[in-house]
Design a protein around this motif. Structure first.
Motif, PDB file in Angstrom:
ATOM      1  N   HIS A 175       0.815  -1.222   0.000  1.00  0.00           N
ATOM      2  CA  HIS A 175       0.000   0.000   0.000  1.00  0.00           C
ATOM      3  C   HIS A 175       0.847   1.270   0.000  1.00  0.00           C
ATOM      4  CE1 HIS A 175      -3.656  -2.278   0.575  1.00  0.00           C
ATOM      5  NE2 HIS A 175      -3.162  -2.856   1.668  1.00  0.00           N
ATOM      6  N   THR A 176       2.141   1.163   0.290  1.00  0.00           N
ATOM      7  CA  THR A 176       2.971   2.363   0.413  1.00  0.00           C
ATOM      8  C   THR A 176       3.926   2.571  -0.757  1.00  0.00           C
ATOM      9  OG1 THR A 176       4.629   1.119   1.679  1.00  0.00           O
ATOM     10  CG2 THR A 176       2.917   2.262   2.945  1.00  0.00           C
ATOM     11  N   THR A 177       4.109   1.576  -1.615  1.00  0.00           N
ATOM     12  CA  THR A 177       5.085   1.682  -2.702  1.00  0.00           C
ATOM     13  C   THR A 177       4.791   2.865  -3.625  1.00  0.00           C
ATOM     14  OG1 THR A 177       5.528  -0.695  -2.673  1.00  0.00           O
ATOM     15  CG2 THR A 177       6.100   0.506  -4.690  1.00  0.00           C
ATOM     16  N   GLU A 178       3.546   3.024  -3.995  1.00  0.00           N
ATOM     17  CA  GLU A 178       3.181   4.067  -4.954  1.00  0.00           C
ATOM     18  C   GLU A 178       3.433   5.472  -4.401  1.00  0.00           C
ATOM     19  OE1 GLU A 178      -0.750   5.534  -7.509  1.00  0.00           O
ATOM     20  OE2 GLU A 178      -0.686   3.536  -6.608  1.00  0.00           O
ATOM     21  N   ASP A 179       3.160   5.680  -3.111  1.00  0.00           N
ATOM     22  CA  ASP A 179       3.326   7.003  -2.496  1.00  0.00           C
ATOM     23  C   ASP A 179       4.556   7.059  -1.585  1.00  0.00           C
ATOM     24  OD1 ASP A 179       0.879   7.976  -3.631  1.00  0.00           O
ATOM     25  OD2 ASP A 179      -0.195   6.821  -2.087  1.00  0.00           O
ATOM     26  N   ALA A 180       5.525   6.183  -1.817  1.00  0.00           N
ATOM     27  CA  ALA A 180       6.673   6.046  -0.909  1.00  0.00           C
ATOM     28  C   ALA A 180       7.402   7.363  -0.682  1.00  0.00           C
ATOM     29  CB  ALA A 180       7.629   4.992  -1.448  1.00  0.00           C
ATOM     30  N   ALA A 181       7.652   8.136  -1.719  1.00  0.00           N
ATOM     31  CA  ALA A 181       8.410   9.379  -1.586  1.00  0.00           C
ATOM     32  C   ALA A 181       7.693  10.366  -0.674  1.00  0.00           C
ATOM     33  CB  ALA A 181       8.653   9.995  -2.958  1.00  0.00           C
ATOM     34  N   GLU A 182       6.365  10.521  -0.888  1.00  0.00           N
ATOM     35  CA  GLU A 182       5.614  11.472  -0.071  1.00  0.00           C
ATOM     36  C   GLU A 182       5.512  10.996   1.376  1.00  0.00           C
ATOM     37  OE1 GLU A 182       1.348  13.911  -0.159  1.00  0.00           O
ATOM     38  OE2 GLU A 182       1.813  12.402  -1.694  1.00  0.00           O
ATOM     39  N   ILE A 183       5.301   9.669   1.564  1.00  0.00           N
ATOM     40  CA  ILE A 183       5.226   9.125   2.927  1.00  0.00           C
ATOM     41  C   ILE A 183       6.573   9.307   3.642  1.00  0.00           C
ATOM     42  CG2 ILE A 183       4.961   7.008   4.275  1.00  0.00           C
ATOM     43  CD1 ILE A 183       2.978   6.042   2.170  1.00  0.00           C
ATOM     44  N   ALA A 184       7.661   9.088   2.906  1.00  0.00           N
ATOM     45  CA  ALA A 184       8.992   9.241   3.499  1.00  0.00           C
ATOM     46  C   ALA A 184       9.207  10.665   3.984  1.00  0.00           C
ATOM     47  CB  ALA A 184      10.055   8.844   2.489  1.00  0.00           C
ATOM     48  N   ASP A 185       8.745  11.652   3.240  1.00  0.00           N
ATOM     49  CA  ASP A 185       8.898  13.048   3.660  1.00  0.00           C
ATOM     50  C   ASP A 185       8.139  13.319   4.958  1.00  0.00           C
ATOM     51  OD1 ASP A 185      10.482  13.651   1.490  1.00  0.00           O
ATOM     52  OD2 ASP A 185       8.816  14.355   0.238  1.00  0.00           O
ATOM     53  N   VAL A 186       6.957  12.731   5.093  1.00  0.00           N
ATOM     54  CA  VAL A 186       6.174  12.907   6.314  1.00  0.00           C
ATOM     55  C   VAL A 186       6.875  12.223   7.496  1.00  0.00           C
ATOM     56  CG1 VAL A 186       3.962  12.461   7.441  1.00  0.00           C
ATOM     57  CG2 VAL A 186       4.028  13.056   5.012  1.00  0.00           C
ATOM     58  N   LEU A 187       7.426  11.041   7.254  1.00  0.00           N
ATOM     59  CA  LEU A 187       8.142  10.325   8.306  1.00  0.00           C
ATOM     60  C   LEU A 187       9.351  11.101   8.792  1.00  0.00           C
ATOM     61  CD1 LEU A 187       8.000   6.706   6.825  1.00  0.00           C
ATOM     62  CD2 LEU A 187       6.731   7.547   8.803  1.00  0.00           C
ATOM     63  N   VAL A 188      10.086  11.699   7.865  1.00  0.00           N
ATOM     64  CA  VAL A 188      11.254  12.506   8.232  1.00  0.00           C
ATOM     65  C   VAL A 188      10.828  13.677   9.099  1.00  0.00           C
ATOM     66  CG1 VAL A 188      13.027  14.056   7.340  1.00  0.00           C
ATOM     67  CG2 VAL A 188      12.650  11.828   6.254  1.00  0.00           C
ATOM     68  N   ALA A 189       9.714  14.314   8.749  1.00  0.00           N
ATOM     69  CA  ALA A 189       9.254  15.481   9.497  1.00  0.00           C
ATOM     70  C   ALA A 189       8.924  15.146  10.943  1.00  0.00           C
ATOM     71  CB  ALA A 189       8.027  16.076   8.800  1.00  0.00           C
ATOM     72  N   HIS A 190       8.445  13.919  11.193  1.00  0.00           N
ATOM     73  CA  HIS A 190       8.027  13.550  12.552  1.00  0.00           C
ATOM     74  C   HIS A 190       9.025  12.669  13.290  1.00  0.00           C
ATOM     75  CE1 HIS A 190       3.918  15.195  12.277  1.00  0.00           C
ATOM     76  NE2 HIS A 190       3.975  14.849  10.989  1.00  0.00           N
ATOM     77  N   LEU A 191       9.746  11.833  12.557  1.00  0.00           N
ATOM     78  CA  LEU A 191      10.647  10.871  13.203  1.00  0.00           C
ATOM     79  C   LEU A 191      12.115  11.202  13.021  1.00  0.00           C
ATOM     80  CD1 LEU A 191       8.853   7.534  12.187  1.00  0.00           C
ATOM     81  CD2 LEU A 191       8.443   8.985  14.186  1.00  0.00           C
ATOM     82  N   GLY A 192      12.427  12.138  12.097  1.00  0.00           N
ATOM     83  CA  GLY A 192      13.813  12.480  11.835  1.00  0.00           C
ATOM     84  C   GLY A 192      14.443  11.557  10.810  1.00  0.00           C
ATOM     85  N   GLY A 193      15.729  11.722  10.577  1.00  0.00           N
ATOM     86  CA  GLY A 193      16.429  10.900   9.607  1.00  0.00           C
ATOM     87  C   GLY A 193      16.365  11.480   8.210  1.00  0.00           C
TER      88      GLY A 193
END
Length: 559
Positions: free
Chosen positions: A67-85
């Motif tokens: 479910h995340t492959t298609e939107d991986a780039a956008e999800i990754a940006d959100v994860l960075v904003a909240h979790l760092g890295g």
């Protein structure tokens, strides 16, 4: 066309009539998701209820790559904003093939995840989930770190009490099985089965955090002053065997064990067995008194040396020709006098007494890695017998020795040492804690006599005269032990020790201080004695123990 329709009808009949249950089960299994429910690890507190270790709510962030492959780039940006890295840290798991489950982050505070989840939902991004996984925190930091220990990344005990009682503290995992749709959302009216997690047992330790903090601080000062390798302190309730403080230096911060030297992560008070030196004489004289072979007034004339094996035993100071009582021999720590008096006891009896005092076996204290120490058997050589009487030829741990002396001073009744005061289950109900059975090791009369002889050590003419307390009578024994070095199979360096108790007329607190390999100073009264004095003075006042009102014991040292 008729043939085609017949084939379709046959296939439809197979699916709906013959194989319907199998396909329905397969579909249901693909919709089902099982989530582990982690129990809350039991809390660890000190004897006054101050928290030493507790679990706080946190989660592991997971994802379903289908479910995340298609939107991986956008999800990754959100994860960075909240979790760092960096985005790259998340892109690989978000797009991983051949799986529907990956971990994105571990032990994320629940509040952080809630903000992350809201952000993803507002953006219409799906496929990121959570699993409960509490964080273990240690509010005291270094306080009692060697006793409490710590957990690893899997929330399992990795050292100290956390390790030895891991099964009880951890509790039992539960699970939640539910149906979810193609986007990973829980179907509200779908099947749901919950097996609740069972939270772990909580423990109240016998440790007094404030006394422990002072013991750690005072020990560190003396180890640094003496330029020593390490040091330990054990403070114990004479009447119960409860450990009030167990300090190690160097130590570590339980919240950051990875930053410590691995050698400092253990607990030397239970793992390190060393030759005790002259503090061993307390046990020797207790055995001789109980066996009726001596009295405090037994007379000895001290020779220049005593032949033993292929060598001769001497004293640190020249007592040649001195006429000492047994009390005087202990007070002045005369090796030669101790050997002469102890030779009236058989090897079998001495070995039996030492075993009854708890030497040569684990005490059973609820901490990991306890050493047994070493006590020779009844078939020991004659020279070994002589060595043991004044503290060489055997090895003991600080907890073994402290418990032994506490038993001797407790009217002769030994209580197995413990660090557990009480325990409660997930509902706050009391949990039975196994206790070792008390046992008599010497008579009440011998207990009183050895306590008086130890008080003479701190009196005029004794080696511990500088370790007297304000307003309290005290007894003790110094040790300046030659340290056996297995590297050269020889004695090299020293271990300085002091064993003391107070009040002398009614023993309640016993304290053993051991400082290993001091480079500046070596005598027990000078290196370890001040630590005993400061800590015992503090403990007596902290527990509102009444000052002594009777005069100190004035046993004769000479005749």
């Amino acid at each position: 066309m008729a043939v085609l329709v017949s084939l379709c009808a046959g296939r439809l009949f197979q699916l709906q009539a013959l194989d319907s249950s199998a396909y329905a089960q397969s579909a249901a299994e693909k919709m089902q998701y099982t989530m582990t429910l982690h129990p809350s690890r039991g809390t660890i507190t000190d004897r006054n209820g101050l928290v030493l270790a507790r679990s706080e709510t946190a989660v592991d962030v997971t994802a379903d790559p289908t479910h995340t492959t298609e939107d991986a780039a956008e999800i990754a940006d959100v994860l960075v904003a909240h979790l760092g890295g960096e985005p790259a840290d998340y892109l690989e798991p978000l797009t991983r093939e051949g799986t529907r489950f990956v971990y994105l982050a571990r032990k994320v505070p629940s509040a952080t995840y809630q903000r992350l989840a809201v952000d993803l939902q507002e953006r219409g991004l799906y496929g990121v989930f959570r699993e409960s996984n509490p964080i273990r925190t240690y509010p005291g930091g270094t306080v009692a770190a060697n006793v409490v220990g710590f957990v690893n990344g899997e929330n399992e005990g990795a050292a100290g009490f956390e390790y030895s009682m891991n099964r009880e503290l951890a509790g039992v995992e539960g699970s939640e099985v539910y149906e979810r749709d193609a986007q990973g959302n829980k179907i509200p009216l779908g099947t749901q089965e919950i097996t609740p997690a069972v939270n772990g047992t909580s423990y109240q330790l016998t440790i007094d955090s404030e006394l422990q903090w002072m013991a750690e601080r005072r020990l560190a000062q003396e180890v640094e002053k003496a330029d020593a390798a390490s040091g330990t302190v054990v403070m114990m309730n004479v009447r119960t065997g409860e450990v009030l403080a167990m300090a190690n230096y160097p130590s570590f911060d339980a919240a950051q064990p990875g930053e410590a030297d691995p050698e400092d992560l253990g607990n030397r008070a239970v793992t390190d067995a060393l030759e005790p030196g002259s503090v061993q004489k307390v046990l020797t004289f207790a055995a001789l008194l109980d066996a009726g072979l001596i009295t405090p007034e037994t007379k000895v004339t001290i020779p220049t040396s005593v032949a033993s094996g292929d060598g001769r035993i001497t004293d640190a100071d020249d007592y040649t020709g001195a006429r000492l009582t047994a009390t005087g021999v202990l007070a002045k720590s005369a090796n030669t006098g101790t050997v002469m008096l102890s030779r009236d006891m058989s090897k079998e009896d001495l070995a039996r007494y030492l075993r009854s005092f708890g030497l040569g076996a684990r005490t059973g204290i609820e901490l990991p890695g306890e050493a047994t120490g070493f006590v020779p058997g009844p078939d020991m050589e004659d020279y070994t017998f002589d060595q043991i009487s004044f503290g060489q030829g055997l090895s003991v741990t600080p907890i073994q020795y402290t418990a032994a002396v506490a038993g001797i001073l407790n009217g002769g009744v030994y209580n197995p040492p413990t660090v557990i005061r009480s325990a409660t289950d997930k509902d706050g109900e009391p949990v039975e804690v196994p206790r070792g059975e008390p046992r008599r090791v010497i008579s009440p009369e011998a207990s009183t006599q050895i306590a008086q002889m130890m008080e003479a050590v701190t009196g005029e003419g004794g080696t511990g005269v500088s370790v007297q307390l304000d307003s309290y009578r005290t007894g003790g024994k110094t040790a300046t032990a030659e340290r056996f070095d297995s590297g050269c199979n020889c004695y090299r360096g020293y271990t300085s020790g002091y064993m003391g108790f107070a009040p002398a007329e009614d023993p309640q607190i016993v304290t053993f201080v051991q400082i290993d390999r001091p480079a500046s100073g070596r005598y027990g009264s000078v290196v370890a004695g001040p630590v005993y004095k400061d800590l015992t003075q503090l403990a007596l006042q902290r527990y509102a123990i009444r000052p002594s009102t009777t005069p100190a014991y004035e046993g004769r040292l000479t005749w």
